[in-house]
Design a protein around this motif. Structure first.
Motif, PDB file in Angstrom:
ATOM      1  N   PRO A  81     -10.431   3.148   0.707  1.00 38.95           N
ATOM      2  CA  PRO A  81     -10.814   1.788   0.325  1.00 38.95           C
ATOM      3  C   PRO A  81      -9.616   0.905   0.025  1.00 38.95           C
ATOM      4  N   ALA A  82      -9.697  -0.336   0.458  1.00 42.45           N
ATOM      5  CA  ALA A  82      -8.592  -1.279   0.265  1.00 42.45           C
ATOM      6  C   ALA A  82      -8.973  -2.403  -0.685  1.00 42.45           C
ATOM      7  N   GLY A  83     -10.072  -2.261  -1.393  1.00 41.43           N
ATOM      8  CA  GLY A  83     -10.433  -3.274  -2.359  1.00 41.43           C
ATOM      9  C   GLY A  83     -11.525  -4.196  -1.859  1.00 41.43           C
ATOM     10  N   SER A 122      -0.668  -2.743  -4.249  1.00 39.17           N
ATOM     11  CA  SER A 122      -2.032  -3.229  -4.052  1.00 39.17           C
ATOM     12  C   SER A 122      -3.020  -2.102  -3.774  1.00 39.17           C
ATOM     13  N   ARG A 123      -2.506  -0.930  -3.415  1.00 42.60           N
ATOM     14  CA  ARG A 123      -3.393   0.199  -3.111  1.00 42.60           C
ATOM     15  C   ARG A 123      -2.602   1.484  -3.196  1.00 42.60           C
ATOM     16  N   VAL A 130      -6.055  -1.027  -9.286  1.00 41.38           N
ATOM     17  CA  VAL A 130      -6.001  -1.145  -7.829  1.00 41.38           C
ATOM     18  C   VAL A 130      -6.875  -0.087  -7.173  1.00 41.38           C
ATOM     19  N   PRO A 131      -7.265  -0.279  -5.910  1.00 42.39           N
ATOM     20  CA  PRO A 131      -7.978   0.783  -5.186  1.00 42.39           C
ATOM     21  C   PRO A 131      -7.125   2.048  -5.119  1.00 42.39           C
ATOM     22  N   ARG A 132      -7.755   3.177  -5.420  1.00 41.01           N
ATOM     23  CA  ARG A 132      -7.034   4.454  -5.484  1.00 41.01           C
ATOM     24  C   ARG A 132      -7.812   5.515  -4.724  1.00 41.01           C
ATOM     25  N   GLU A 192       0.858  -1.175   0.000  1.00 34.28           N
ATOM     26  CA  GLU A 192       0.000   0.000   0.000  1.00 34.28           C
ATOM     27  C   GLU A 192       0.898   1.229   0.000  1.00 34.28           C
TER      28      GLU A 192
END
Length: 255
Positions: free
Chosen positions: A253-255, A117-118, A201-203, A94
Motif C-alpha cells: 500500500p502507498a497510502g 513517504s512509505r 506512513v504506509p508500512r 519510498e
C-alpha cells in the motif's frame, strides 16, 4: 555512482542512482551487505522500474567510507542516511529496506519524517536479540568484544557465514561490522517495533512464509502495518524469490 559527505570529518556515503520519476525509491541493505548487489534486479524489474532509485550503501559498508571513529548506532546510520538523501535532493521517498537496513529505515522515518513517504521492510529486525557465540549474523558478531573481533574473530565469522554473504561482508570495515551488529542486537529505546507501530506512513512488512507465524503480526496489523508472507524464500527474500518479492513490493500500500 554518486556520493555525499555525511559526517563532520567528511566521510562519504555512496550510492548507485537510476533516473526516473517520483516518488524516489531508496533501497537499503542489511548488515554486511551492499545495496547494488542485493537490489539491482529489483530496481529494474518491470513491476518496479521507472522510478528514480537510489541503491545506498550505509556508512562502513559496500562502496561507502569506513571510518573507525564512527559509532555505527542505528541512530547514527539513520542520521547519515538522512544527510545523504538531503544531499541528493530527496524528500518523501519510498524506502525498501532489508534486515538491519529495515531497522535503520524505521529510525529514519521516526527522526526525519519529511524524508519518508512509505516503508517496505524486508524481514527487518524489530526487537533486541541475544548475543549467541558461534552463530552467524549479528548475534554471533556481537558476542565478541570489538578487540576480539578485529584481531581475529572476523575469520571465524567468515567461515561461518559462507561464501555468498562473505562476498559482501568482506567490504565492510571490521569496526563498522562489529559496532553495527552490537547496536542492532541491542536495539533502540523505544524499540524498533514500537517506533514502527507509531509511524503514520504506509508500512509493509515482508517475511519468509516458512517462518510463519511472524511474532507480533496481529499487533502490527492492528496498527495498520500490512504483513505479507513471501513464499519459497529465506531471509534474503529479494535474492531467493525475485519475482514474488517484486510483486510484493509493487502491491505494498502507498497510502
Amino acid at each position: 555512482m554518486r556520493s555525499a559527505a555525511v559526517t563532520a570529518a567528511g566521510d562519504r556515503i555512496r550510492w548507485v542512482e537510476l533516473p526516473g520519476r517520483d516518488p524516489v525509491r531508496v533501497y537499503v541493505h542489511g548488515l554486511g551487505a551492499t545495496s547494488p548487489a542485493y537490489f539491482a534486479a529489483t530496481a529494474v524489474h518491470p513491476l518496479l522500474a521507472g522510478h528514480r532509485s537510489l541503491l545506498v550503501d550505509l556508512l562502513g559498508h559496500g562502496h561507502s567510507d569506513r571510518p573507525t571513529s564512527f559509532a555505527y548506532t542505528l541512530e547514527d546510520h539513520a542520521d547519515t542516511l538522512a544527510a545523504a538523501l538531503r544531499a541528493a535532493d530527496v524528500a518523501g521517498a519510498e524506502l525498501v529496506a532489508h534486515s538491519m537496513g529495515g531497522s535503520v529505515a524505521v529510525v529514519l522515518a521516526a527522526r526525519h519524517p519529511e524524508l519518508v513517504s512509505r516503508l517496505v521492510l524486508v524481514d527487518a529486525n524489530l526487537d533486541p536479540l541475544p548475543r549467541v557465540p558461534g552463530t552467524a549474523g549479528s548475534s554471533g558478531i556481537a558476542a565478541y568484544t570489538e578487540e576480539e573481533f578485529v584481531t581475529g574473530g572476523w575469520r571465524e565469522v567468515r567461515d561461518r557465514v559462507g561464501a555468498h554473504w562473505w562476498s559482501t561482508m568482506r567490504l565492510a570495515g571490521l569496526e563498522a561490522l562489529h559496532r553495527s551488529a552490537t547496536h542492532l542486537v541491542r536495539g533502540t529505546t523505544p524499540t524498533i517495533r514500537e517506533l514502527l507501530l507509531a509511524l503514520p506512513v504506509p508500512r509493509t512488512f515482508l517475511y519468509p512464509r516458512a517462518d510463519a507465524p511472524f511474532p507480533g503480526a496481529a499487533e502490527l496489523v492492528a496498527a495498520g502495518v500490512t504483513v505479507t508472507a513471501v513464499p519459497d524464500c529465506g531471509h534474503n527474500v529479494m535474492l531467493d524469490n525475485p519475482e514474488a518479492f517484486a510483486r510484493a513490493v509493487a502491491d505494498a500500500p502507498a497510502g
